[in-house]
Design a protein around this motif. Structure first.
Motif, PDB file in Angstrom:
ATOM      1  N   PRO A 177      10.203  94.390  71.025  1.00  0.00           N
ATOM      2  CA  PRO A 177      10.170  95.828  70.724  1.00  0.00           C
ATOM      3  C   PRO A 177      11.322  96.558  71.411  1.00  0.00           C
ATOM      4  O   PRO A 177      11.926  96.042  72.355  1.00  0.00           O
ATOM      5  CB  PRO A 177       8.818  96.273  71.308  1.00  0.00           C
ATOM      6  N   VAL A 178      11.607  97.761  70.938  1.00  0.00           N
ATOM      7  CA  VAL A 178      12.624  98.580  71.615  1.00  0.00           C
ATOM      8  C   VAL A 178      12.139  98.903  73.027  1.00  0.00           C
ATOM      9  O   VAL A 178      10.942  98.869  73.320  1.00  0.00           O
ATOM     10  CB  VAL A 178      12.905  99.875  70.826  1.00  0.00           C
ATOM     11  N   HIS A 179      13.086  99.191  73.893  1.00  0.00           N
ATOM     12  CA  HIS A 179      12.801  99.532  75.292  1.00  0.00           C
ATOM     13  C   HIS A 179      12.073  98.400  76.019  1.00  0.00           C
ATOM     14  O   HIS A 179      11.137  98.641  76.797  1.00  0.00           O
ATOM     15  CB  HIS A 179      11.987 100.831  75.384  1.00  0.00           C
ATOM     16  N   THR A 180      12.525  97.168  75.735  1.00  0.00           N
ATOM     17  CA  THR A 180      11.942  95.994  76.385  1.00  0.00           C
ATOM     18  C   THR A 180      13.010  95.266  77.190  1.00  0.00           C
ATOM     19  O   THR A 180      14.128  95.070  76.724  1.00  0.00           O
ATOM     20  CB  THR A 180      11.334  95.032  75.345  1.00  0.00           C
ATOM     21  N   GLY A 181      12.649  94.864  78.405  1.00  0.00           N
ATOM     22  CA  GLY A 181      13.524  94.073  79.253  1.00  0.00           C
ATOM     23  C   GLY A 181      12.843  92.775  79.640  1.00  0.00           C
ATOM     24  O   GLY A 181      11.604  92.700  79.717  1.00  0.00           O
ATOM     25  N   THR A 182      13.628  91.730  79.881  1.00  0.00           N
ATOM     26  CA  THR A 182      13.085  90.420  80.224  1.00  0.00           C
ATOM     27  C   THR A 182      13.833  89.836  81.414  1.00  0.00           C
ATOM     28  O   THR A 182      14.999  90.156  81.653  1.00  0.00           O
ATOM     29  CB  THR A 182      13.207  89.436  79.043  1.00  0.00           C
ATOM     30  N   ALA A 183      13.149  88.950  82.151  1.00  0.00           N
ATOM     31  CA  ALA A 183      13.800  88.254  83.255  1.00  0.00           C
ATOM     32  C   ALA A 183      12.975  87.045  83.653  1.00  0.00           C
ATOM     33  O   ALA A 183      11.750  87.038  83.505  1.00  0.00           O
ATOM     34  CB  ALA A 183      13.985  89.175  84.458  1.00  0.00           C
ATOM     35  N   TYR A 184      13.678  86.024  84.157  1.00  0.00           N
ATOM     36  CA  TYR A 184      13.004  84.860  84.738  1.00  0.00           C
ATOM     37  C   TYR A 184      13.592  84.621  86.115  1.00  0.00           C
ATOM     38  O   TYR A 184      14.814  84.566  86.290  1.00  0.00           O
ATOM     39  CB  TYR A 184      13.188  83.614  83.876  1.00  0.00           C
ATOM     40  N   GLU A 185      12.720  84.501  87.100  1.00  0.00           N
ATOM     41  CA  GLU A 185      13.128  84.250  88.472  1.00  0.00           C
ATOM     42  C   GLU A 185      12.347  83.057  89.008  1.00  0.00           C
ATOM     43  O   GLU A 185      11.159  82.891  88.699  1.00  0.00           O
ATOM     44  CB  GLU A 185      12.845  85.473  89.360  1.00  0.00           C
ATOM     45  N   LYS A 186      13.017  82.237  89.821  1.00  0.00           N
ATOM     46  CA  LYS A 186      12.290  81.122  90.425  1.00  0.00           C
ATOM     47  C   LYS A 186      12.867  80.756  91.786  1.00  0.00           C
ATOM     48  O   LYS A 186      14.060  80.970  92.049  1.00  0.00           O
ATOM     49  CB  LYS A 186      12.302  79.898  89.515  1.00  0.00           C
ATOM     50  N   LEU A 187      12.004  80.220  92.620  1.00  0.00           N
ATOM     51  CA  LEU A 187      12.416  79.510  93.821  1.00  0.00           C
ATOM     52  C   LEU A 187      12.454  78.052  93.416  1.00  0.00           C
ATOM     53  O   LEU A 187      11.429  77.467  93.056  1.00  0.00           O
ATOM     54  CB  LEU A 187      11.419  79.725  94.956  1.00  0.00           C
ATOM     55  N   MET A 188      13.641  77.445  93.414  1.00  0.00           N
ATOM     56  CA  MET A 188      13.776  76.109  92.855  1.00  0.00           C
ATOM     57  C   MET A 188      13.896  75.036  93.929  1.00  0.00           C
ATOM     58  O   MET A 188      14.369  75.283  95.035  1.00  0.00           O
ATOM     59  CB  MET A 188      14.997  76.038  91.934  1.00  0.00           C
TER      60      MET A 188
END
Length: 288
Positions: A177-188
């Motif tokens: 949808p509009v006005h959507t942000g995404t991210a993936y973060e990890k301790l690897m």
């Protein structure tokens, strides 16, 4: 060096060919895609299939395309293609972002999206991202084709909703949808790049800059890829300032069956799940 137990090798030329072989050999057979999970298990004799069905030559299962309002990725699409896809960078940027963090270049060249999902390693990155994107997983058997939501697909450590005679063929996503942000973060883990604790976040804001929808999943910390329902509930309807994000992230490990091993205790993973969840939400918010 360890060597696998003896097995017969079969190279499938099509999905129908693979399904026929799978039906013929049943529980004695294993599907080989990229091979980065199955082959090490075979060398250690943790897996001893009598028949290997190699589907790597089925070119029809490697693609990335937009189909009307859906983004569709073939099961044999390697991570490298996902990482470099202009379509995915535009439509679902969390997928190239995540692909770039997986293993090393050799792993990304050979490893496949479908193979990762079917293997269902809780420390793997892509299952959590697919779940956060509310992906649909398409599987085929000699009987029929069916679609399984990501929430229903991952059942536990190395366990999925795939039936013994089914093959994963593609993964489908709705456009964001509009006005959507995404991210993936990890301790690897420094050696393997697997997640000790990871978080995928998909955040949608409304016209008042409040959280309209949130999809948050946790990888690595627990016995299976999990949706952080308590975090999602704490975010929706809120103005996502620093305090509200931290308050929501504090619920990251709620109801999880946490792992304790040589890489970290349950308490360590609980704390790291909170940290990566806060970071993922914060970064997703910056990208709205």
């Amino acid at each position: 060096m360890s060597v696998p137990a003896p097995f017969d090798y079969h190279r499938a030329q099509s999905v129908d060919d693979a399904l026929s072989l799978l039906q013929q050999f049943g529980d004695e057979a294993k599907i080989l895609a990229g091979g980065h999970s199955l082959l090490p298990a075979m060398k250690l004799r943790l897996a001893q299939p009598e028949h290997i069905i190699d589907i790597g030559a089925i070119a029809a299962l490697s693609f990335i395309r937009k189909d009307h309002s859906k983004i569709v990725i073939g099961a044999l699409t390697p991570y490298t293609h996902i990482e470099r896809s202009d379509l995915l960078r535009k439509e679902l940027p969390i997928l190239p972002e995540t692909a770039s963090t997986i293993g090393d270049q050799q792993v990304r060249n050979r490893g496949t999206l479908g193979g990762s999902l079917a293997h269902s390693d809780p420390a793997s990155d892509m299952p959590g991202v697919i779940m956060a994107l509310n992906g649909e997983i398409v599987v085929r058997s000699p009987r029929a084709e069916r679609t399984i939501t990501a929430d229903d697909f991952f059942l536990g450590t190395f366990t999925t909703a795939l039936e013994p005679d089914e093959i994963l063929t593609e993964i489908r996503f709705a456009t964001l949808p509009v006005h959507t942000g995404t991210a993936y973060e990890k301790l690897m883990n420094k050696a393997s790049h697997y997640a000790i604790a990871g978080c995928a976040a998909v955040i949608t804001l409304d016209s008042k800059q409040q959280c309209k929808a949130a999809s948050i999943t946790i990888t690595g910390a627990a016995t299976q890829t999990s949706r952080a329902t308590a975090v999602e509930k704490a975010l929706v309807g809120q103005k996502l300032d620093t305090d509200n994000i931290q308050s929501a992230a504090n619920h990251a490990a709620d109801d999880l069956e946490l792992i304790s091993d040589i890489h970290g205790s349950e308490d360590y993973r609980r704390q790291m799940a909170i940290v990566v969840t806060r970071r993922a939400i914060t970064n997703a918010l910056k990208r709205v």
